[in-house]
Design an enzyme around this catalytic site. Structure first.
Site, short mmCIF file in Angstrom:
data_model
loop_
_atom_site.label_atom_id
_atom_site.label_comp_id
_atom_site.label_asym_id
_atom_site.label_seq_id
_atom_site.Cartn_x
_atom_site.Cartn_y
_atom_site.Cartn_z
N ALA B 34 0.84 -1.20 0.00
CA ALA B 34 0.00 0.00 0.00
C ALA B 34 0.88 1.25 0.00
CB ALA B 34 -0.90 0.01 1.24
N ASP B 35 0.64 2.16 -0.95
CA ASP B 35 1.37 3.44 -0.90
C ASP B 35 0.65 4.36 0.09
OD1 ASP B 35 -0.83 4.53 -2.20
OD2 ASP B 35 0.15 4.64 -4.15
N SER B 36 1.18 5.58 0.25
CA SER B 36 0.64 6.44 1.31
C SER B 36 -0.84 6.79 1.10
CB SER B 36 1.47 7.71 1.43
OG SER B 36 1.56 8.35 0.18
N ASP B 38 -3.02 4.89 -0.56
CA ASP B 38 -3.78 3.65 -0.25
C ASP B 38 -4.05 3.57 1.25
OD1 ASP B 38 -3.76 2.62 -2.88
OD2 ASP B 38 -1.82 1.65 -2.59
N GLN B 39 -3.01 3.87 2.02
CA GLN B 39 -3.15 3.78 3.48
C GLN B 39 -4.14 4.81 4.01
OE1 GLN B 39 0.61 3.07 5.72
NE2 GLN B 39 1.56 2.93 3.72
#
Lengths: 240, 79
Positions: B34-36, B38-39
């Site tokens: 998960a990229d930022s 996504d998080q």
């Protein structure tokens, strides 16, 4: 399709023209401004599809509060147009820090606060389009406007950064760089200065607020769905 | 449905990962890809599902599946 857009600096000039264009194209517009009387006058002219919101875009709490109330009262916001802007011109040697600060706060920090508030809502609904109103001076420079030019260049940076953050989330972020447009802001200039400006534009005339409104309408709508992160000059060829 | 199961289902739905990847120790970034942003969306997903608001300071500490479960357990959720 009755989409909702928020426009800052909606009471006069380019912001009013953008609001009028969007309303006439079937959008609902939440028009934000600090100029209460002008905003009410705009509201009277634009009818029920335009709702007036008194808002100082530099006020973090107010932006949070108003964005929440707009969402609650009108529904999902699809478009955001950061148009609110002021000038406090002067040569840098004489520019007060307060003149630097207030222009940065309104023109750049205001857009940041609005983007932050509404991107959260757009992420949730997985769609949206943001248009930041920059200026040709961001590309050309302008003597006596170090503060204003810096903010307009900053808006291009903000646009590009956010376009990357949201590109894969169906939220587009673009900027428009208007050239010399006839508004309340440029009417304060002398006739000679305005004629000098017009003579330097390849098309030999100043632009109208409607020219900017048409470009905003284009960038907000799905017809431009493959365009994000751009700076679109609307300047009669000035930057070409 | 247990809290762990609900959290796991949200993660599978949002990140498109396989159920067996979602262990309590799994890191959202390195293990689940998960990229930022996504998080950030995951946090919004938890907020919607559990009807609460997770403030930014707390959200940035929720880096593993287990930390999210632990955080939600301590919230005394009604549902």
């Amino acid at each position: 399709m009755n989409r909702i857009a928020v426009v800052t600096g909606a009471a006069r000039g380019i912001g009013y023209s953008i609001s009028r264009k969007l309303v006439s194209s079937g959008w609902s517009v939440a028009g934000c401004d600090v100029l209460e009387d002008d905003l009410m006058a705009a509201s009277g002219k634009l009818g029920d599809a335009f709702s007036p919101w008194i808002l100082d875009v530099t006020d973090e709490d107010a932006v949070k509060d108003v964005s929440g109330r707009i969402e609650k009262e009108l529904g999902s916001v699809f478009g955001l147009v950061n148009n609110a802007g002021i000038t406090r011109d002067g040569l840098i040697m004489r520019m007060k820090k307060s003149d630097w600060d207030i222009v940065l706060n309104v023109n750049l920090t205001g857009a940041f606060l609005m983007c932050r508030a509404f991107s959260r809502l757009m992420l949730r609904q997985k769609e949206g389009s943001i248009v930041n109103i920059s200026s040709v001076v961001a590309l050309l420079g302008a003597a006596g406007q170090a503060n204003y030019v810096s903010t307009k260049a900053g808006l291009i940076g903000l646009t590009r950064a956010l376009s990357r953050e949201f590109a894969a989330r169906n939220i587009r972020v673009n900027a428009i760089a208007p050239g010399f447009i006839e508004t309340e802001m440029t009417r304060e200039l002398s006739k000679e200065v305005r004629e000098d400006y017009a003579s330097r534009v390849p098309v030999k005339r100043m632009g109208q607020p409607e020219n900017i409104a048409d470009a905003v309408h284009f960038l907000l709508n799905d017809v431009s769905s493959y365009i994000t992160g751009i700076v679109l000059p609307v300047d009669g060829g000035l930057t070409t | 449905m247990s809290l762990e199961t609900r959290v796991t289902e949200i993660i599978i739905d949002k990140l498109g990962v396989k159920p067996e990847q979602v262990t309590m120790e799994a890191q959202f970034d390195t293990d689940l890809g998960a990229d930022s942003i996504d998080q950030y969306e995951l946090i919004m997903g938890f907020e919607d599902a559990f009807g609460l608001r997770i403030d930014e300071d707390e959200a940035t500490k929720l880096t593993t599946v287990g930390k999210v479960v632990e955080y939600l357990k301590n919230k005394d959720l009604d549902n």
